[in-house]
Each structure stands twice: as C-alpha cells, then as structure tokens.
Design an enzyme around this catalytic site. Structure first.
Site, PDB file in Angstrom:
ATOM      1  N   GLU A   1       0.882   4.238  -2.772  1.00 19.72           N
ATOM      2  CA  GLU A   1       0.569   4.819  -4.087  1.00 19.72           C
ATOM      3  C   GLU A   1       1.681   5.722  -4.589  1.00 19.72           C
ATOM      4  O   GLU A   1       1.998   5.736  -5.783  1.00 19.72           O
ATOM      5  CB  GLU A   1      -0.757   5.590  -4.003  1.00 19.72           C
TER       6      GLU A   1
ATOM      7  N   GLN B   1      -6.663   1.626  -6.479  1.00 16.78           N
ATOM      8  CA  GLN B   1      -7.769   0.723  -6.146  1.00 16.78           C
ATOM      9  C   GLN B   1      -9.099   1.500  -6.214  1.00 16.78           C
ATOM     10  O   GLN B   1     -10.091   0.987  -6.696  1.00 16.78           O
ATOM     11  CB  GLN B   1      -7.543   0.121  -4.775  1.00 16.78           C
TER      12      GLN B   1
ATOM     13  N   ALA C   1     -10.232   5.774  -7.125  1.00 19.72           N
ATOM     14  CA  ALA C   1      -9.690   7.077  -7.547  1.00 19.72           C
ATOM     15  C   ALA C   1      -9.382   7.959  -6.337  1.00 19.72           C
ATOM     16  O   ALA C   1      -8.449   8.763  -6.374  1.00 19.72           O
ATOM     17  CB  ALA C   1     -10.680   7.778  -8.466  1.00 19.72           C
ATOM     18  N   ASP C   2     -10.155   7.776  -5.272  1.00 23.99           N
ATOM     19  CA  ASP C   2      -9.957   8.580  -4.050  1.00 23.99           C
ATOM     20  C   ASP C   2      -8.521   8.462  -3.530  1.00 23.99           C
ATOM     21  O   ASP C   2      -7.999   9.393  -2.930  1.00 23.99           O
ATOM     22  CB  ASP C   2     -10.908   8.095  -2.950  1.00 23.99           C
ATOM     23  N   PHE C   3      -7.897   7.310  -3.730  1.00 22.14           N
ATOM     24  CA  PHE C   3      -6.580   7.075  -3.138  1.00 22.14           C
ATOM     25  C   PHE C   3      -5.458   7.740  -3.935  1.00 22.14           C
ATOM     26  O   PHE C   3      -4.287   7.688  -3.542  1.00 22.14           O
ATOM     27  CB  PHE C   3      -6.320   5.574  -2.974  1.00 22.14           C
TER      28      PHE C   3
ATOM     29  N   LEU D   1       0.859  -1.206   0.000  1.00 26.44           N
ATOM     30  CA  LEU D   1       0.000   0.000   0.000  1.00 26.44           C
ATOM     31  C   LEU D   1       0.884   1.241   0.000  1.00 26.44           C
ATOM     32  O   LEU D   1       1.290   1.732   1.057  1.00 26.44           O
ATOM     33  CB  LEU D   1      -0.873   0.028   1.274  1.00 26.44           C
TER      34      LEU D   1
ATOM     35  N   HIS E   1     -14.767   6.524  -1.139  1.00 24.70           N
ATOM     36  CA  HIS E   1     -14.770   5.526  -2.217  1.00 24.70           C
ATOM     37  C   HIS E   1     -15.718   5.963  -3.329  1.00 24.70           C
ATOM     38  O   HIS E   1     -16.223   5.130  -4.058  1.00 24.70           O
ATOM     39  CB  HIS E   1     -15.223   4.153  -1.698  1.00 24.70           C
TER      40      HIS E   1
END
Ligand SMILES: Cc1ncc(C[n+]2csc(CCOP(=O)(O)OP(=O)(O)O)c2C)c(N)n1
Length: 659
Positions: free
Chosen positions: A398, A420, A422-424, A396, A465
């Site tokens: 990004e 995983q 788009a928010d991330f 994890l 999410h």
C-alpha cells in the site's frame, strides 16, 4: 583513484569539475556560518559530492530526481540559484517553500526535483510513479531516487524496488553507502555483503561502484540510464562513500573511528578529481582559481541577497489557503435527465468508468482490481475496456502504491488507489498523511489522488476488516474526506473526487454496497465536496450523521413518527458543511450526532464542539453523541451488534427527548 575519461571531452570534464566544486564551496561557507550562529542546522554531504553530481549530470534536465538531505549537489547541478536556496535554508518567504520547510525538504517542478520528507524511504516510490508516467507516455526518460544505507532497511525501500521491477519501470535507485545511519554502523543495519546484492532478489540489475570517483559515477549512471530506457527496467546502484562529518553538525563524530577519516580523506572526491585534471592538463591552476573565484562570487552575492531578505510576516489566510490546490468544485450537471436504478456499488463503478472514459490520464491501481475486478467487483470489466496500462493490479504494498500515485500526479496524471479494505490504509498511512496531505502546502505540488476505502462493520468481518477509520484522516489538513450514503451521491461524489486535484479519501460503507439502491443519473455529473444533504426536515431533533448512520436514522425516524426528526447527511467530513449544520440546529435546538466510528475522538466530538461554540444560543439540550463502543470491532455477530452505535440509538434519542 583511477579515472577513465574515455568518451569525455575536455569541456565535459571541466563542466563536471565546476559542478562538483560548487556544493563543496557552499558547504564550507555554511559551516562557517553555522559556527557563527547565522544558520541553525546543517546536514553535510562533504565527501559524497561525486554521487549527486555524477548522477544529476548524467540525466536530461527534465528527468526527475528524488534527492535526500546530503544531496546539495543535485540542487546546485540543476542550477537552482544560490540566493533562493539560501533563503530556503533561512526560512524566508522567497525560498522554495515560503518558509514552510527546512533544508532540502522541498521540490520544484521547474527544476524537476521532488524533495524528501523526513521519513527518507517514501521518496523511492515517488520515482516509481514518475517512471510509470514516462512508461505510459512512452517518453524514453528515467527517474532517479536516492537512499542512504540506513534507509534501505525501511519497508518503503523493499516496496518501491519490487514495484519498479514487477512493472518494468525505468528507475535508477541509488544507494549512498556512507557507512553509518546516524551513529549506527552498517554491520548493525544489515548482514548482506553489499546492498546491491539485494537487486537479484527483486529480479533487477545491481552494481556496487566507487561513489567518490566522479567519472565512475557519471559513466555508470549514464549507461544505466540507457539501459533503463531501452529495457524498460529499473536498476540498483550502490555507491560506496563516506560521510566526512557528523550526521548533522550538532551530532559530532565521536562514534566514528579516526582512522576512517584518514583513510577516506585520501579518497576525497573533489581533490582527487582536481589533481587528475591538473595531471591530465585539462585544467591549469589558473583555471581552477578562476572557477573557484566565480563560485565564490556567486556565494557572496547570494548571501547578500539572502541575508537581506526579511523574516516572514505571517498571513494566516494564505497559510490556510495554500493547504489545498485551488479548484472550482462546483457541481457538474448531468447532460440529460436520464436515470437508472442502481445499487450503491454499481453507482461507484459507473462514476469510475465514466471518469476513465473522460480522462485519458486517469490510472487505477489496487490489489486484484484488473482481471479479478477487485475484492468487491467495483472494477469488473475495466481491464477489457481500458487495458492493463491504466487498470493495474498491484503487489501487496500500500505504501509504495500511494507513493506511486503521488509520482503520477507530479507528471500530471490522476489516479485512484483502491485499498482492498479501509483497515489496510495503516500500511500506506505515512504516504497519505505526510506526503499526499502536506505536499501542496510544503512546496505547491498537488496530489491528484483518490484513495478508495471500503469501510465499516455489520458483516461479521472482525477487527481488521470492519474499522471506521475516517477520523484518522479528518485530523489531517490537506486531505479531503468524503463519505456518501446513497447511490446518487456515491457516483456524484466519486466524480467530484476524481475531478478534484487534491487528495481525497473516499469512504464506501461495505454494508451499503448491495443493500442500498436508488435512481442515479446516467450521465457524467458531480456533487460538490463539502456540501451536506438534508435527508428530511424536522422540528424536534436533529440527527447529524453520514454513511450507514443515514440509513439507521431514516429507518428509526420512520418507526418513530411521534417525533419530528431533522436528518442531515454530511456526505463530506473534511471540509464540513457548517452552514447546513447550523441550519439544522436552528430548526430543532436538540442535536444527536450519530456515527459508526467509536466514540472517543470520533468526528462527533469535533462537531459537538463546533456547535457549542457557534450555535449555543439555539440549543435547548446538551448535544448527545451516539457512537460505537470504544473497543476494537468484534467478530461474533452478537458482539458486533452490541458494539455498533445503531443498537444505542433508541436510548440516546430518548435521553434527548426527555431533557
Ligand atoms: C522513518 C525515520 N526514522 C528515523 C529517522 C531519523 N533519521 C534521520 S536520518 C537517519 C539516518 C539515515 O541514515 P542513512 O539512510 O544511511 O542516510 P545518511 O544520513 O547516512 O545519509 C535517521 C535514523 C527518520 N528521519 N525517519
């Protein structure tokens, strides 16, 4: 200072001497020029030269280095001509970045250097990507990345080291521990005894060495290089040193106790090494004088050329053109007319799979994308077909993975990184916005990376999410932003994004994944990025939209046949298809901009501004926007329905009709 010359010839010792004196002499000259007001800013590496030189000289010349702002010695040891360096610092076109970057914030592939962005930490993961390319090609090479002690507190440091350890990447991470991060001493930055102690936590080898001892640095890095190649593992080397001048020349040194300068002055890396060579009779004073005279001449000649270079006359076309790597993005036609019915998600998967078959240098990375097939199963079965080397589960992290993708690109690979959700992207934001997007403009390196962004709401997934965050990226020159709404477009645009050597942020609305199907060509084909699709032609109202909005608009139009709707699916948000927008406005004179993103500073505002500036004479009514509420995306279905733009579409259309 104890030097150990075992295994080194006189010639090598002399060469190392020449290399370490050069940056010292250049800097001394720069400090004079600074005082004379002839250069504007300088970050000094005086006292730290043994690290840059020892490290660079221990590498093959085609092994990449990711240096920082105090590593002049990396640039000079790679034999970058001084006149060009000086023109770089002066902001001249003849420098390495056409005047677009300052000091050492540039790279040059012919010298195998990828320079920093101001944020420091992002350098480290680029080294991971380059090392991954070496590993995949079985090249027996390493990459080297630098960090200051200050930079080790950044998340990027942790992410990059962890990825390198988990993936077994041949990277040498060098920390220059010079006691201060700007004015903050190390005891206010971390509490571990030595930074190299952190290595054990990553499961890698770590060591602390005397960073002022040129031979110790050279030998340690030479051995580390062999180790990284043989074991296919990274290594962390902490070099103890001291910054003999201020953070940058304007910042002064008031915050540093005087005794430290006296103590470290005695450990000067250049004078100690020089004294050693004299004592060992490797060099005579006359040799030293002659080496120094040669460098002095280089500097003077370089300055003469550099000062003669004229200030830049801006060429606006060139400035805009250089934001992107050149690419012929014309549509690739499918070889046959064969088509199959596919869900949106299958079309994306199909595009990715065919691109993997076509491009051996195309690598996929993301959380859970290998055996598990990804959170949405887009890459299900890929690992069996293409292997773990090219279909990579990631930790994890990004930011590190986007940085790794950029490193792969520097080595001529293509890559796709799956967010995983788009928010991330927020935790990979810096790498996307400041590294991927800007690198071509800054020094001509492209970022051949696709970032997939499962996006959007309507599925009761709550604030983290469900976001529509495309506008964050549309604002950033250097990115392309693509957002398909149909299976055929999804596959064709996915292939176009992969073919494109520029960074593409690829939005996939999650609610469409399994709810929308359509005929999709079986063969490999692409759809040109930047071309909108006319969904239906009409004469009363234009609905200009994309993604889920296209389906809302067509559904609405089918239920309201008394109005003739012209529906335009933008498909790409950066670049926008202004011709198609203009043509639609001309057909109807009334425009409704529809998007799931929230209203304020959504892309609808930008398009409205463009239409009013460029199509005012065709308008019969004010432009109307229909967007989601300016709140976070709520979880409860009733609240989410209230949030979404779709629920306001009827009222907005009526407003426009009634005008
Ligand atoms: C993300 C980020 N935060 C803050 C800064 C401002 N800044 C530039 S250099 C620096 C100190 C860096 O210290 P260190 O990593 O020890 O390197 P050194 O300058 O000592 O070589 C700071 C705080 C920055 N460039 N980037």
């Amino acid at each position: 200072m104890k030097f150990d010359r075992t295994g080194l010839s006189d010639e090598q010792l002399k060469q190392l001497y020449t290399e370490i004196v050069r940056p010292r002499m250049i800097e001394e000259k720069m400090l004079v020029l600074l005082r004379q007001g002839r250069i504007s800013k300088w970050f000094s590496g005086i006292g730290q030269e043994a690290i840059s030189i020892g490290a660079t000289m221990a590498l093959d010349s085609d092994e990449y280095v990711m240096p920082l702002h105090r590593n002049l010695g990396v640039f000079t040891a790679r034999k970058m001509p001084f006149d060009k360096l000086f023109m770089q610092w002066q902001g001249r076109k003849e420098g390495f970045s056409k005047g677009r970057e300052r000091s050492f914030h540039f790279g040059a592939n012919e010298y195998h250097i990828c320079g920093m962005i101001s944020h420091l930490g992002p350098q480290l993961a680029i080294a991971d990507g380059i090392a991954l390319a070496h590993k995949l090609k079985k090249e027996n090479k390493v990459s080297v990345a630098f960090s200051g002690d200050g930079g080790t507190s950044e998340g990027d440091f942790h992410e990059a080291l962890n990825v390198a350890a988990v993936w077994g990447l041949p990277v040498i991470f060098i920390i220059e521990n010079n006691g201060y991060g700007l004015s903050t001493p190390v005891n206010e930055q971390f509490v571990c005894k030595q930074l190299a102690d952190r290595a054990v936590g990553y499961g890698m080898k770590g060591m602390t060495i005397d960073g002022n001892n040129l031979l110790e640095v050279y030998k340690t890095i030479s051995e580390a290089r062999q180790y990284c190649i043989k074991e296919q593992k990274p290594v962390l080397i902490e070099c103890m040193t001291f910054r003999m001048r201020g953070h940058e020349e304007a910042s002064g040194v008031k915050y540093v106790p005087k005794e430290l300068f006296e103590e470290w002055g005695k450990k000067d890396p250049v004078s100690n090494y020089e004294a050693y060579l004299l004592k060992e009779k490797v060099l005579k004073q006359a040799d030293i004088d002659s080496i120094r005279a040669g460098i002095q001449k280089e500097i003077e000649e370089g300055l003469a050329t550099g000062f003669a270079a004229q200030p830049i006359t801006p060429d606006t076309d060139e400035e805009v053109r250089d934001v992107y790597a050149p690419h012929n993005g014309a549509a690739i036609q499918p070889a046959t007319s064969a088509k199959s019915e596919k869900k949106f998600i299958q079309a994306i998967s199909d595009g990715l799979r065919q691109a993997m078959e076509r491009h051996e240098n195309f690598v996929l990375m993301g959380q859970d994308i290998a055996e598990y097939g990804g959170a949405f199963k887009v890459t299900e079965g890929f690992v069996q077909q293409f292997g773990k080397g090219r279909v990579r589960n990631t930790p994890l992290c990004e930011s590190a993975i986007v940085g790794t993708a950029l490193g792969l690109s520097i080595k001529g690979f293509k890559s796709m990184m799956e967010m995983q959700f788009a928010d991330f992207a927020t935790v990979g934001f810096n790498q996307i916005i400041n590294n991927l997007a800007k690198i071509h403009y800054r020094w001509g390196q492209n970022a051949d990376v696709v970032v997939r962004m499962p996006t959007g709401g309507g599925v009761g997934a709550g604030p983290f999410h469900s976001q529509s965050n495309e506008a964050w990226f549309v604002k950033t020159p250097g990115l392309k932003v693509v957002y398909p709404s149909t299976p055929e477009d999804a596959k064709g645009l996915m292939i176009a994004a992969i073919e494109d050597p520029n960074p593409v942020i690829f939005f996939e609305h999650k609610a469409l994944y399994r709810s929308v199907s359509g005929q999709v060509p079986d063969d490999y084909y692409s759809i040109e990025i930047g071309k909108a699709r006319l969904v239906q032609e009409g004469s009363d109202i234009s609905i200009i939209t994309y993604g889920a909005g296209v389906h809302w608009a067509t559904e609405y139009a089918a239920q309201h046949t008394d109005t003739s709707f012209d529906i335009l699916d933008l498909r790409s948000l950066l670049p926008l298809d202004y011709d198609a927008i203009r043509a639609s406005v001309q057909r109807t004179g009334k425009v409704l901009l529809l998007h799931e993103d929230t209203l304020i500073a959504g892309i609808g505002g930008e398009i409205a501004a463009w239409i009013s500036e460029n199509c005012f004479e065709y308008l019969d009514a004010p432009i109307v926007r229909c967007a989601s509420l300016d709140t976070p995306v709520p979880f409860a279905i009733e609240l989410e329905q209230n949030f979404l733009a779709k629920g306001r579409l009827h009222e907005r259309v009526q407003k426009l009709t009634a005008y």
